[in-house]
Design a protein around this motif. Structure first.
Motif, PDB file in Angstrom:
ATOM      1  N   ALA A 588       0.743  -0.805  -0.008  1.00 24.24           N
ATOM      2  CA  ALA A 588      -0.181   0.117   0.067  1.00 24.24           C
ATOM      3  C   ALA A 588       0.739   1.555   0.170  1.00 24.24           C
ATOM      4  N   LEU A 589       2.268   0.840   0.647  1.00 25.05           N
ATOM      5  CA  LEU A 589       2.813   2.120   0.651  1.00 25.05           C
ATOM      6  C   LEU A 589       4.155   2.239  -0.364  1.00 25.05           C
ATOM      7  N   ASP A 590       3.408   1.369  -0.872  1.00 25.64           N
ATOM      8  CA  ASP A 590       4.428   1.529  -2.669  1.00 25.64           C
ATOM      9  C   ASP A 590       3.994   1.724  -3.626  1.00 25.64           C
ATOM     10  N   LEU A 591       2.575   1.494  -3.356  1.00 26.60           N
ATOM     11  CA  LEU A 591       1.497   2.870  -4.491  1.00 26.60           C
ATOM     12  C   LEU A 591       0.956   3.886  -4.195  1.00 26.60           C
ATOM     13  N   ALA A 592       1.124   4.076  -2.873  1.00 31.10           N
ATOM     14  CA  ALA A 592       0.825   5.106  -2.541  1.00 31.10           C
ATOM     15  C   ALA A 592       2.303   6.199  -2.964  1.00 31.10           C
ATOM     16  N   LYS A 593       3.435   6.176  -2.613  1.00 28.13           N
ATOM     17  CA  LYS A 593       5.127   6.593  -3.296  1.00 28.13           C
ATOM     18  C   LYS A 593       4.490   6.468  -4.991  1.00 28.13           C
ATOM     19  N   LEU A 594       3.892   5.184  -5.920  1.00 26.60           N
ATOM     20  CA  LEU A 594       4.311   5.081  -6.757  1.00 26.60           C
ATOM     21  C   LEU A 594       3.288   6.603  -7.470  1.00 26.60           C
ATOM     22  N   ALA A 595       1.915   6.522  -6.755  1.00 26.05           N
ATOM     23  CA  ALA A 595       0.989   8.431  -7.461  1.00 26.05           C
ATOM     24  C   ALA A 595       1.428   9.398  -6.891  1.00 26.05           C
ATOM     25  N   GLN A 596       3.048   9.401  -6.263  1.00 23.63           N
ATOM     26  CA  GLN A 596       3.438  10.639  -6.050  1.00 23.63           C
ATOM     27  C   GLN A 596       4.947  11.356  -6.493  1.00 23.63           C
TER      28      GLN A 596
END
Length: 616
Positions: A588-596
């Motif tokens: 979930a964190l990696d996906l959030a980082k990917l979005a940013q």
């Protein structure tokens, strides 16, 4: 023949001239041609008003290089001088301040345009010449004379057999200045300084086709009637474009539009300014406007005359009222300069307003090419800022354009928060912030696209002057927090469950860069979202553009917002297998980082590899 001493009080004034003006020595040619032009135009005036019966004709100024004899000749067909006038204007130069100069300028003379303190630009000839001769015949019925000076105060004055009206100046080029015996060097200087002089300047000859024949004609290097000296009504759009190409032969893009300047009170100024296509780099745009004085090139450093934000434009300004000394290179303190600067600001603002009113759609199409100038103007010039509300545009990510008042009216309906403030959402990069933009648009909010390098400074000023408005970048917080309404969303998790979830995520991530926040958001919102606090990010951006240095050393700060109403949050909380639980958080964190746009390098490689393995 007569001989004597030039009226100076220091024997070595000529070596001083040469030494202290050496860094600017090429200006001698400009000064001598300016004098020749003055002599020619004065004769034209006398013939026009009937003061003399002499025929003006079609005079020109000729520049000749005699490499064999190491001489440079400047020949005009102007007024000429009598022997008495040579005595008056050449020999009795006001050099009485020379001793003062020695004390006052011994450390800074190179930068003070020393010739200007003493009168005649003619003496700049001694910067490059070991000996100077003047052969001149007046338009009056008097004998021609021949003046010679070898760079000391001694001179000789004798009769000459010159029969035609005008003046020839012969420079015997010194051994350390032989570059001025090269045709290409003289041609370069003539084009640089005298390209638009009002009298034709001949430098050699050239061959042209005339039908089937080749004919030899004078090589006239200047345009005596440049566009800025004509009336706007006499010029077409194509004329303005052609003149732009004449000014900037290596510029292949046409200008976006032009502004013709013409004022005769309380000062005289003419010129044409062009808006070119601009990149976002402010540092490489300046010094493209050329300053002239009566069609004589002075400098392309127009700081002080042209408002700073307009130094990114191109074009020409010509004014006899800009106070320059005879070296024509340094501005003096003068009230006219500020008046001229204010006039140019007003004229540009008026032109922009009329372009906006006449064809808004065309103005909107040009916006991205001109916005950096206008936004910079709003920040740096209060008078421009006041007028800017009538034509400065605020584009959205969907290519709609609003004026300031239109924008406030539009946003007031749907984007007023519970405290009564209008929240203007903006993105700086449509692609990088796409998911945040999508969240805002899903709520029916308008998102501006503000991507210039000075946007943080600009919105700070707008907020200060409009207390009812605040700006927030779409990735500064969750969309519900960016525009907080009265209705609060309840959390599915209890207080205890929320605490447990937060503690587990903090332990799993163990990264102090993220400030973890649990929030009850809409269940359709992202489970994990990384945001950058508006204040700190804005301050860092302002510092990078020359703002407050105290924010420069701060590390980038991010918030990790965990949506307690998301299915992922519940799944993490209820998962009994600790490894699976940790992997859910990391994914979930990696996906959030990917979005940013924060997932890079080794982390990105591992993320891709892990996800490929999951789809086997």
């Amino acid at each position: 023949m007569t001989s004597g001493k030039i009226n100076v009080t220091v024997e070595n004034i000529f070596p001083l001239i040469k030494k202290f003006l050496y860094s600017d020595h090429e200006i001698f040619l400009r000064e001598l041609i300016s004098n020749a032009t003055d002599a020619t135009l004065k004769l034209k005036h006398l013939t026009t008003i009937g003061e003399t019966a002499v025929e003006y004709g079609n005079p020109k100024i000729e520049v000749k290089v005699d490499k064999e004899n190491k001489t440079l000749h400047i020949i005009d067909q102007g007024l000429g001088m009598t022997g008495e006038e040579v005595e008056k204007y050449i020999n009795q130069v006001a050099f009485s301040g020379a001793e003062e100069f020695l004390d006052k300028y011994k450390d800074s003379a190179k930068d003070s345009g020393i010739i200007g303190h003493f009168g005649l630009g003619f003496y700049s000839a001694f910067m490059v010449a070991s000996k100077v001769e003047i052969i001149t015949k007046s338009y009056k019925d008097e004998p021609a004379v021949h003046w010679t000076c070898d760079g000391s105060p001694e001179f000789t004055l004798e009769p000459s057999n010159k029969t035609d009206r005008g003046t020839e100046i012969i420079l015997h080029i010194a051994d350390d200045s032989t570059e001025f015996l090269e045709d290409h060097k003289i041609q370069e200087l003539l084009i640089k300084y005298n390209k638009f002089m009002p009298v034709p300047i001949k430098f050699g000859t050239k061959t042209e086709k005339e039908g089937d024949n080749e004919v030899v004609v004078d090589n006239i290097i200047n345009n005596p009637k440049p566009a800025w000296t004509k009336k706007p009504s006499d010029l077409s759009d194509e004329d303005y474009k052609n003149f732009y190409r004449e000014l900037y032969p290596m510029q292949f893009d046409d200008p976006l539009f032009h502004i013709h300047l013409n004022v005769d009170h309380p000062f005289n100024l003419t010129g044409i300014l062009y808006f070119p296509k601009l990149s976002g780099d402010l540092s490489i745009q300046k010094d493209k406007i050329q300053l002239y004085q009566n069609q004589v090139f002075v400098t392309d450093n127009v700081e002080g005359i042209v408002p700073e934000f307009l130094t990114m434009l191109k074009g020409v300004i010509d004014s006899p009222d800009i106070p320059l000394n005879v070296s024509r290179s340094y501005l003096q303190a003068d009230g006219n300069v500020k008046k001229i600067s204010n006039y140019i600001t007003r004229k540009v603002a008026d032109k922009l307003k009329s372009l906006f009113n006449e064809d808004r759609a065309a103005f909107e199409q040009k916006w991205n090419d001109i916005k950096i100038v206008l936004e910079y103007g709003m920040l740096s010039e209060d008078k421009f800022y006041e007028k800017a509300k009538d034509f400065v545009l605020y584009p959205t990510v969907d290519n709609a354009f609003y004026t300031w008042e239109e924008l406030k009216e539009k946003a007031k309906i749907n984007q007023t928060n519970k405290d009564g403030k209008i929240v203007l959402l903006y993105a700086s990069n449509k692609d990088a912030q796409h998911s945040y933009i999508a969240n805002a648009k899903a709520k029916g909010y308008e998102v501006l696209l503000l991507d210039s390098p000075i946007v943080s400074h600009l919105i700070q000023k707008l907020e200060m002057d409009n207390q009812e408005v605040t700006f927030s970048r779409v990735d500064a917080d969750s969309i519900d927090n960016l525009i907080k309404k009265d209705d609060e969303v309840l959390s599915k998790l209890s207080e205890t469950e929320t605490t447990q979830l937060k503690e587990f995520i903090e332990t799993t991530i163990a990264n102090k860069s993220y400030n973890i926040q649990t929030e009850a958001l809409d269940s359709t919102a992202e489970p994990f979202m990384i945001t950058q606090p508006e204040f700190m990010r804005r301050m860092k951006e302002m510092q990078a553009m020359g703002g407050n240095a105290m924010f420069g050393s701060f590390p980038d700060s991010y918030n990790l917002i965990v949506n307690t109403n998301s299915e992922i949050a519940s799944k993490i909380l209820n998962e009994s297998n600790q490894e699976t639980k940790s992997n859910l958080v990391k994914q979930a964190l990696d996906l959030a980082k990917l979005a940013q746009g924060l997932l890079k390098g080794e982390e990105l490689t591992a993320f891709v590899k892990r996800n490929f393995e999951n789809i086997k």
